[in-house]
Each structure stands twice: as C-alpha cells, then as structure tokens.
Scaffold this active site. Structure first.
Site, PDB file in Angstrom:
ATOM      1  N   ASN A  39      -5.232  -0.420  -2.749  1.00 20.60           N
ATOM      2  CA  ASN A  39      -5.437   1.152  -3.158  1.00 20.60           C
ATOM      3  C   ASN A  39      -5.058   1.916  -2.224  1.00 20.60           C
ATOM      4  O   ASN A  39      -4.149   1.107  -0.502  1.00 20.60           O
ATOM      5  CB  ASN A  39      -7.066   1.271  -3.442  1.00 20.60           C
ATOM      6  CG  ASN A  39      -8.004   2.037  -1.837  1.00 20.60           C
ATOM      7  OD1 ASN A  39      -7.277   2.728  -0.785  1.00 20.60           O
ATOM      8  ND2 ASN A  39      -8.462   0.377  -1.945  1.00 20.60           N
ATOM      9  N   ARG A  40      -4.560   3.497  -2.102  1.00 20.62           N
ATOM     10  CA  ARG A  40      -3.925   4.487  -1.314  1.00 20.62           C
ATOM     11  C   ARG A  40      -4.318   4.506   0.070  1.00 20.62           C
ATOM     12  O   ARG A  40      -4.188   5.618   0.890  1.00 20.62           O
ATOM     13  CB  ARG A  40      -3.532   5.403  -2.111  1.00 20.62           C
ATOM     14  CG  ARG A  40      -1.845   4.854  -3.487  1.00 20.62           C
ATOM     15  CD  ARG A  40      -1.901   5.895  -4.081  1.00 20.62           C
ATOM     16  NE  ARG A  40      -1.225   7.020  -3.932  1.00 20.62           N
ATOM     17  CZ  ARG A  40      -2.031   7.986  -4.596  1.00 20.62           C
ATOM     18  NH1 ARG A  40      -1.803   8.359  -5.476  1.00 20.62           N
ATOM     19  NH2 ARG A  40      -0.841   9.173  -3.983  1.00 20.62           N
TER      20      ARG A  40
END
Ligand code: CTP
Length: 426
Positions: free
Chosen positions: A222-223
């Site tokens: 994820n970011r």
C-alpha cells in the site's frame, strides 16, 4: 584564542534563537560540525563551547569559522564578560553533541571545571545531550546512573544509535545522524522548558505499510510512506520517552534516540508490536498493515501462461493487531491509539465511520484522517480529529505531521497522568 564578542547573543538581542553547542572530547566531534552548519544555515546564533579535549579531535578554527563566533573552552578567557554565567543564561537551548561518558559524569555531579560544565550549571533553558561512546562505557552502571540523574533533572538524553563505532567495533554508542539530532533540537526549541513530559515512559509506534509476498519478486502493498509514524516516534523521543519504532518497509532515516525494528509483513508487524507492547505505557498503531495476504507465496516467480489467462489470487485475512492489543491490554493502564484513514461512504460520514471503528477496535484513542481525494499519503501535512473512547473529540487543524504527532502525545500524556521520572525527587 579570540576575544569574546561583546554584544549579548541572546534571542532578545538579535531576534534569532540563541543556541549553545557543547562539544565533548570524542571522535564523533567531527559530526558536530555538520550539526553546527544545520543550526547556522537555519538562522540560529550558535556559540560553540568545546571541552579542552574536544579540540584534540576538531580544532578551534573549525568551530569559529562555522559559527562565525569566537570559541572558548575555559572560564579564564574574556573574564570581564563573565562568560561562564552569560553564555548559559542567554541560551534558548543547550545541546551537547557528542556527550562523552566523562562529560555526562561531570554534568551529573555538578562539576564546573571547564567552560562547558559552567554553562550547563547556569543554563535555565532546555538541555539536550547526545551521547556517543563505546558500548561498554554506555552500558556501565556509572554512566547509566549519570544518565538517569540528568533525565530526572529534566534534561533530554538521547539514546545513542547502534552501528559501527571507532575501529572495528560495532554496537550501541554511535552519535545519531546530525540531521536527526537537529530535528530533535528544533522540536525541543519550539516546545521550550518542561518538554520531557514523557520521561520514564516507554512507547511503541508502528509505521509504514506492510508487503505481503506473492512470489519472490512481487508483493501486495500500500501507499503508506511511514512519515506520520516517524513523526510520532521522533516527537515521543523529543519528549523524553523510550521509543520502539516498528517500521514496515520505511525508507526514511531512523529518528534519533529511537530503537527501530524492521518488518515486512503484517504477521511480522504483529509479532514485533506484541513483543514490545508488554512493557509499553502506550502503543500507537500508525502503520498501514495489509488486511489480506495471499494464502501462499510461490517459491518461484509466477509466469505468464501464454494463453492470455491471468492467475486468480486467493487471499486470507491477516491479524487485526490494533484489536488484539486493545483487547489483551498487555500492561495495566496502557493507552492504545489507532489511526483511521476514511473517505466516508453511503453508510456514514468520515467521523461516523471513525466512531464506529473506535468502538469496534476497542482502542482508547482513534486519530481520524479524512483521505477523500488521496490526501495524506506521502504528504508532509496532515489534519485530523482525535476521538477518545470517553466521548471527547479534539480537532487538530491542518499542520505538519509533527504537529499532529504532538497533539496525539498530548492526549496520551493526559490519559497517562504525570510521568514517573517527573515525580521522583532529585
Ligand atoms: N490495523 C491493525 N491491523 C490490521 C489492520 C489495521 O492493527 N490488520 C490498525 C491500523 O494500524 C490502524 C487501525 O487499525 O491504526 C485502522 O486501520 P484501518 O485500515 O482503517 O482499519 P480496518 O480494520 O482495516 O478497517 P477498514 O475495514 O475500514 O479498512
């Protein structure tokens, strides 16, 4: 040596913060030159006060040239200006980097046998020590007792970093990166006297985003950049806490004075957080653990089949670490904090979903970020509402991640009550 500058160097006189950089006689003195540059380039007036033995490592000319000020080590120079009193009194912050075992011992016992120890006795501003020495010297009961004494008196003593020491040795005792000492000093300078309200507290912070392997080269991720978790760890260290940062795939520099445990997957994050939480007064889950992982990761790279069909991924749910920590309460009185990045949807607004999540996870505080439009991830600024299980809400206006970090620690400190170190007599 040069004559002392006649004008008063305090903030009142120049409008700029006035710092004293004390340098003790250790090999890490050369790194203090970099720290000095950071201070002067960011608009601070800095008076460098080396100990006589520090000058064996880095000479007076370096300190004078980089600070633009005269440099003294003893009280017998420019006596008419009473430098042993004036320098300490007019400082907004005193930082000693590196602080050797000998300097810590002299400071703890109140000696005044050179200019730096005189400055330490006369300073009424925040004092930061960044120790650097061999591991054995740091771990010696005498040094640890001196550090404890200085902390009880309100000084911030940054834990040394682990890594390569002088010669072939490695271990705990390195001076943290000058940029990170600078960051802590700026934090302390902004907050002023009485900053160590988490002294004697042990906290765990998780940061970053987990990666769940698919095959040897691919993962589900994820970011999350880890910036908010790093800001939380740094702010807690600047408030005197003993901090463990469990970092999932974070590429940012380690904050000074923080023990960093590196992990990759949600399972590893869970194990590291649970193991550190047993002795923690507070656990802050700022990481973004993957909620799902592939049921199994293949040992060899997944290849294209050639007929245009794509593989189907079978996923399984990962442990919910925040919910587990909240229900197990590994230590009495522990404050558990979660983060929630919400966009709101047809079932509720950002805050309604936040309140429901606070109840579902069972934590004490939930920091709710509004991430509509991709805000927050990787950004330097943050804005949030801190929901407390007791029903109160604290609005944190748009500001830096450091501002939000301090707002979170304010709420944690309020829940924990007075820190043990602050209540012990000197
Ligand atoms: N969290 C956790 N373990 C997980 C997932 C999340 O401890 N496996 C923590 C995060 O670190 C964060 C909080 O739970 O502090 C909320 O994360 P979020 O992803 O918003 O929670 P979810 O339970 O995954 O809720 P949602 O269904 O809204 O994604």
């Amino acid at each position: 040596m040069n004559e002392m500058a006649g004008a008063d160097a305090s903030t009142e006189a120049t409008g700029r913060p006035s710092l004293v950089l004390g340098v003790a006689g250790g090999i890490a003195a050369y790194k203090a030159a970099e720290l000095l540059r950071r201070f002067t380039e960011s608009g601070h007036d800095v008076t460098v006060v080396p100990t006589p033995s520090a000058l064996h490592f880095v000479g007076e000319a370096t300190w004078a040239a980089l600070s633009g000020r005269p440099v003294h080590t003893q009280v017998w120079e420019s006596v008419h200006e009473v430098p042993h009193v004036r320098i300490g009194r007019s400082a907004d912050l005193v930082v000693v980097a590196p602080a050797t075992a000998d300097l810590l011992a002299r400071a703890a016992s109140g000696r005044a046998d050179d200019l730096l120890t005189n400055v330490l006795l006369t300073a009424r501003c925040p004092v930061v020590f960044a120790p650097a020495m061999h591991t054995e010297m740091w771990e010696h009961p005498a040094t640890q007792a001196n550090v404890a004494t200085l902390r009880q008196r309100g000084a911030l003593v940054i834990e040394p970093a682990a890594g390569r020491l002088t010669g072939v040795d490695t271990g705990k005792g390195r001076l943290p990166d000058p940029d990170e000492i600078f960051a802590i000093c700026m934090d302390v300078l902004a907050r002023g006297v009485g900053v160590c309200d988490l002294a004697g507290r042990t906290v765990v912070v998780s940061a970053g985003g987990t990666r769940e392997p698919l095959d040897p080269v691919r993962y589900l991720g994820n970011r999350s950049s880890g910036r908010q978790g790093i800001a939380l760890a740094r702010a807690a260290a600047a408030r005197g806490a003993e901090v463990t940062l469990v970092a999932a795939n974070v590429t940012l520099p380690d904050p000074a004075g923080v023990k960093v445990v590196r992990v990759e997957t949600t399972e590893e994050l869970r194990d590291a957080v649970v193991s550190a939480a047993g002795s923690a007064d507070a656990v802050v889950m700022a990481a973004a653990p993957a909620d799902f992982r592939p049921v199994s990761a293949t040992e060899t790279k997944i290849k294209k089949t050639g007929d245009g069909t794509a593989p189907t991924l079978e996923l399984t749910q990962t442990p919910d670490i925040l919910a587990e920590i909240s229900s197990d309460r590994l230590r009495e009185g522990q404050v558990v904090v979660g983060f929630a990045a919400e966009t709101g949807d047809e079932t509720g607004s950002v805050l309604e979903l936040g309140r429901a999540k606070l109840a579902r996870k069972g934590c004490d505080l939930l920091v709710v970020n509004d991430v509509r439009g991709g805000a927050v991830f990787g950004a330097d600024d943050n804005q949030a509402v801190i929901l407390d299980a007791d029903g109160t809400e604290v609005d944190v206006p748009a500001g830096s991640k450091t501002d939000l970090a301090h707002a979170v620690w304010d709420q944690v400190a309020r829940r924990l009550g007075p820190a043990p170190a602050a209540t012990e007599p000197d």
